[in-house]
Design a protein around this motif. Structure first.
Motif, PDB file in Angstrom:
ATOM      1  N   VAL A 104       0.757  -1.345   0.248  1.00  0.00           N
ATOM      2  CA  VAL A 104       0.110   0.200   0.058  1.00  0.00           C
ATOM      3  C   VAL A 104       0.850   1.053   0.068  1.00  0.00           C
ATOM      4  O   VAL A 104       0.883   2.169  -0.835  1.00  0.00           O
ATOM      5  N   LEU A 105       2.064   1.209   0.959  1.00  0.00           N
ATOM      6  CA  LEU A 105       2.745   2.589   0.921  1.00  0.00           C
ATOM      7  C   LEU A 105       3.906   2.740  -0.373  1.00  0.00           C
ATOM      8  O   LEU A 105       3.672   3.650  -0.787  1.00  0.00           O
ATOM      9  N   SER A 106       4.351   1.579  -0.799  1.00  0.00           N
ATOM     10  CA  SER A 106       5.295   1.898  -1.836  1.00  0.00           C
ATOM     11  C   SER A 106       4.784   1.619  -3.289  1.00  0.00           C
ATOM     12  O   SER A 106       4.929   2.564  -3.997  1.00  0.00           O
ATOM     13  N   ASP A 107       3.854   0.589  -3.409  1.00  0.00           N
ATOM     14  CA  ASP A 107       3.781   0.233  -4.680  1.00  0.00           C
ATOM     15  C   ASP A 107       2.501   0.930  -5.348  1.00  0.00           C
ATOM     16  O   ASP A 107       2.508   1.390  -6.467  1.00  0.00           O
ATOM     17  N   LEU A 108       1.507   1.277  -4.259  1.00  0.00           N
ATOM     18  CA  LEU A 108       0.194   2.028  -4.731  1.00  0.00           C
ATOM     19  C   LEU A 108       0.184   3.475  -4.400  1.00  0.00           C
ATOM     20  O   LEU A 108      -0.388   4.325  -5.043  1.00  0.00           O
ATOM     21  N   TRP A 109       0.783   3.865  -3.268  1.00  0.00           N
ATOM     22  CA  TRP A 109       0.701   5.250  -2.831  1.00  0.00           C
ATOM     23  C   TRP A 109       1.856   5.937  -3.225  1.00  0.00           C
ATOM     24  O   TRP A 109       1.816   7.090  -4.246  1.00  0.00           O
ATOM     25  N   SER A 110       3.020   5.822  -2.760  1.00  0.00           N
ATOM     26  CA  SER A 110       4.118   6.541  -2.808  1.00  0.00           C
ATOM     27  C   SER A 110       4.546   6.382  -4.294  1.00  0.00           C
ATOM     28  O   SER A 110       5.132   7.444  -5.045  1.00  0.00           O
ATOM     29  N   ASN A 111       4.703   5.236  -4.907  1.00  0.00           N
ATOM     30  CA  ASN A 111       5.120   5.165  -6.412  1.00  0.00           C
ATOM     31  C   ASN A 111       4.313   6.098  -7.360  1.00  0.00           C
ATOM     32  O   ASN A 111       4.760   6.815  -8.281  1.00  0.00           O
ATOM     33  N   THR A 112       2.802   6.035  -7.188  1.00  0.00           N
ATOM     34  CA  THR A 112       2.142   6.634  -7.834  1.00  0.00           C
ATOM     35  C   THR A 112       2.166   8.173  -7.663  1.00  0.00           C
ATOM     36  O   THR A 112       2.093   9.008  -8.505  1.00  0.00           O
ATOM     37  N   TYR A 113       2.254   8.971  -6.296  1.00  0.00           N
ATOM     38  CA  TYR A 113       2.577  10.114  -6.087  1.00  0.00           C
ATOM     39  C   TYR A 113       4.034  10.578  -6.702  1.00  0.00           C
ATOM     40  O   TYR A 113       4.230  11.673  -7.202  1.00  0.00           O
ATOM     41  N   SER A 114       5.127   9.673  -6.579  1.00  0.00           N
ATOM     42  CA  SER A 114       6.119  10.209  -7.211  1.00  0.00           C
ATOM     43  C   SER A 114       5.924  10.296  -8.842  1.00  0.00           C
ATOM     44  O   SER A 114       6.523  11.194  -9.542  1.00  0.00           O
ATOM     45  N   LEU A 115       5.260   9.538  -9.506  1.00  0.00           N
ATOM     46  CA  LEU A 115       5.062   9.578 -10.973  1.00  0.00           C
ATOM     47  C   LEU A 115       4.181  10.948 -11.311  1.00  0.00           C
ATOM     48  O   LEU A 115       4.401  11.468 -12.240  1.00  0.00           O
ATOM     49  N   ILE A 116       3.196  11.259 -10.337  1.00  0.00           N
ATOM     50  CA  ILE A 116       2.457  12.392 -10.410  1.00  0.00           C
ATOM     51  C   ILE A 116       3.429  13.720 -10.314  1.00  0.00           C
ATOM     52  O   ILE A 116       3.274  14.593 -11.053  1.00  0.00           O
ATOM     53  N   TYR A 117       4.394  13.590  -9.318  1.00  0.00           N
ATOM     54  CA  TYR A 117       5.606  14.437  -9.362  1.00  0.00           C
ATOM     55  C   TYR A 117       6.205  14.907 -10.574  1.00  0.00           C
ATOM     56  O   TYR A 117       6.369  15.980 -10.966  1.00  0.00           O
ATOM     57  N   SER A 118       6.620  13.647 -11.059  1.00  0.00           N
ATOM     58  CA  SER A 118       7.144  13.911 -12.396  1.00  0.00           C
ATOM     59  C   SER A 118       6.399  14.411 -13.470  1.00  0.00           C
ATOM     60  O   SER A 118       7.044  15.197 -14.334  1.00  0.00           O
ATOM     61  N   ALA A 119       5.228  14.169 -13.546  1.00  0.00           N
ATOM     62  CA  ALA A 119       4.286  14.734 -14.517  1.00  0.00           C
ATOM     63  C   ALA A 119       4.167  16.219 -14.382  1.00  0.00           C
ATOM     64  O   ALA A 119       4.397  17.046 -15.234  1.00  0.00           O
ATOM     65  N   ASN A 120       4.038  16.543 -13.048  1.00  0.00           N
ATOM     66  CA  ASN A 120       4.121  18.011 -12.679  1.00  0.00           C
ATOM     67  C   ASN A 120       5.287  18.551 -13.074  1.00  0.00           C
ATOM     68  O   ASN A 120       5.430  19.869 -13.538  1.00  0.00           O
ATOM     69  N   SER A 121       6.569  17.943 -13.056  1.00  0.00           N
ATOM     70  CA  SER A 121       7.760  18.515 -13.353  1.00  0.00           C
ATOM     71  C   SER A 121       7.857  18.988 -14.838  1.00  0.00           C
ATOM     72  O   SER A 121       8.232  20.045 -15.198  1.00  0.00           O
ATOM     73  N   VAL A 122       7.329  17.851 -15.612  1.00  0.00           N
ATOM     74  CA  VAL A 122       7.265  18.152 -16.995  1.00  0.00           C
ATOM     75  C   VAL A 122       6.389  19.244 -17.344  1.00  0.00           C
ATOM     76  O   VAL A 122       6.610  20.190 -18.102  1.00  0.00           O
ATOM     77  N   LEU A 123       5.192  19.367 -16.530  1.00  0.00           N
ATOM     78  CA  LEU A 123       4.464  20.599 -17.019  1.00  0.00           C
ATOM     79  C   LEU A 123       5.071  21.992 -16.676  1.00  0.00           C
ATOM     80  O   LEU A 123       4.911  22.930 -17.626  1.00  0.00           O
TER      81      LEU A 123
END
Length: 456
Positions: A104-123
């Motif tokens: 829950v912490l790593s695979d579903l929550w943190s990994n996903t918010y990390s990817l969101i951070y990366s998308a925001n970095s691109v934007l």
């Protein structure tokens, strides 16, 4: 060669950045200004920054795309039986997940918010860049918005109220609060509408073969989101756009559906060396006991006897006198096939439109769409005449079409309020609150603005 080297170096820089912000809601902000200036200083490196998100998504085993949604959500629903001898997976199978569950912490929550951070970095990088190619800027913006919406779609369905993160500012993110499900869906739709406009008629995507999401991928996700929010009119509109205008067609050969050349793939995520988590972990050798999962008896029994999907998409092994079944949608566990993760495909759009039409009392239109998918499976046309019967027929069709595929079954049972009636009868300790996963305990410890979901 020089361009490829630039792309490679930019991906490395981005991956280093990603590794520093896996738990971005929990840690001190990294120094990203120099990285952003470097990554978005040229067209090649700017595009590489976006490609790095796809690479990260497909290579992190048990992230949303690379097995995570399929495994954990399949265990939570009535698709899989757990053979892993892994307490983490057993908690999903028994619907008794603890807030400190590592998945829950790593695979579903943190990994996903990390990817969101990366998308925001691109934007943010595109917005602040000096790039002169406006078409490229629209491309990068559209894809990043699509990805941000896609990641939040899974978060809101798994955890309920969640923050919709649109910034790389760590002080803002660390103090974020949970937004209502309705608010999250509003933001998802807003991102997708902007993404669709940005990607519409973008020539750079013409020869990508679905590796990069185009405007039809965005419309496909919009159709799904409108289905989930019960906006039947818009769900039908966007599904129809994809069905009638994308140039795709239902792949008649069931063995070809999950290959890179499939006629019905809207968006596919490229894998490393053609291997998927699914094939590596779900395929079971003859006379061997599964080491991950087997398909549940209720799923196996749901198939009609003439259903060709059972023959092509399911494998079996016999251990002693017991026959066990496993998913066989992806087959490359050393076979030499090259496979990608099929993220969005046309068959879903037919079933989205079918369900939407039922809700709007267009029974014949709904039957026509349903029977397209049944016909491909070698089944006779359905002839249900009541709304209730037709909705149940669509539910079963979705179960048989999308089993072991990104958690469709779990999400379908939740959105139609069927978890209690179906899972309550087969899961020993089922509680209504199990329909949402717990907010990770570490997140609660680090951010006092967060509250836990009921039942945990």
């Amino acid at each position: 060669m020089e361009v490829k080297n630039k792309i490679y170096k930019s991906i490395i820089v981005l991956m280093i950045l990603l590794s520093s912000c896996d738990n971005f809601v929990d840690i001190d902000p990294p120094t990203v200004e120099v990285v952003s200036e470097t990554v978005f200083s040229s067209e090649a490196s700017a595009e590489a920054a976006l490609i790095g998100i796809y690479s990260d998504l497909s290579t992190r085993n048990l992230s949303l795309a690379a097995g995570g949604a399929t495994l954990y959500l399949g265990l939570s629903a009535d698709e899989f039986v757990d053979f892993s001898n892994n307490d983490r997976n057993l908690e999903f199978f028994e619907n008794a997940i603890f807030p400190d569950n590592a998945a829950v912490l790593s695979d579903l929550w943190s990994n996903t918010y990390s990817l969101i951070y990366s998308a925001n970095s691109v934007l943010e990088g595109v917005e602040n860049s000096s790039l002169e190619d406006e078409e490229l800027k629209r491309l990068l913006t559209g894809e990043a918005l699509f990805l941000r919406a896609f990641f939040h779609f899974y978060l809101v369905n798994l955890f309920g109220d969640v923050p919709y993160v649109t910034s790389t500012n760590f002080e803002i993110n660390n103090a974020s609060i949970r937004q209502s499900t309705d608010q999250v869906y509003e933001s998802i739709i807003e991102d997708l509408v902007q993404a669709r406009d940005a990607l519409m008629d973008n020539d750079r995507l013409l020869d990508e073969s679905g590796i990069r999401p185009n405007s039809y991928a965005v419309s496909s996700l919009l159709a799904r989101v409108y289905l989930y929010t019960e906006d039947w009119t818009n769900a039908e509109v966007y599904a129809t756009e994809v069905i009638e205008e994308s140039g795709l067609a239902i792949e008649e050969n069931l063995e070809q559906v999950f290959l890179p050349t499939s006629n019905e793939t809207i968006w596919q995520l490229q894998t490393l060396n053609g291997f998927t988590y699914d094939a590596d972990n779900f395929i079971t050798e003859e006379e061997s006991t599964p080491t991950s999962v087997a398909l549940s008896g209720s799923l196996i029994n749901s198939f009609e006897s003439e259903d060709e999907r059972f023959d092509f998409w399911i494998g079996s092994v016999t251990v002693d006198t017991e026959t066990l079944f496993f998913p066989l949608k992806y087959r490359n566990n050393g076979s030499g096939l090259e496979e990608n993760y099929v993220m969005l495909r046309l068959s879903e759009q037919y079933l989205i439109r079918s369900e939407s039409r039922v809700r709007m009392d267009d029974f014949q239109g709904a039957l026509n769409d349903l029977n397209v998918i049944r016909g491909r499976a070698g089944l006779m046309n359905n002839s249900a005449v009541s709304q209730e019967a037709l909705l149940l027929a669509i539910e079963q069709e979705r179960q048989n079409e999308f089993f072991a595929e990104f958690g469709h079954r779990w999400l379908d049972l939740k959105r139609t309020n069927r978890t209690d009636s179906l899972l309550g009868s087969i899961k020993a300790d089922w509680q209504s609150t199990d329909a949402l996963y717990p907010i990770p305990q570490l997140q609660l410890d680090r951010n006092p603005n967060f509250t836990q979901n009921p039942g945990y």
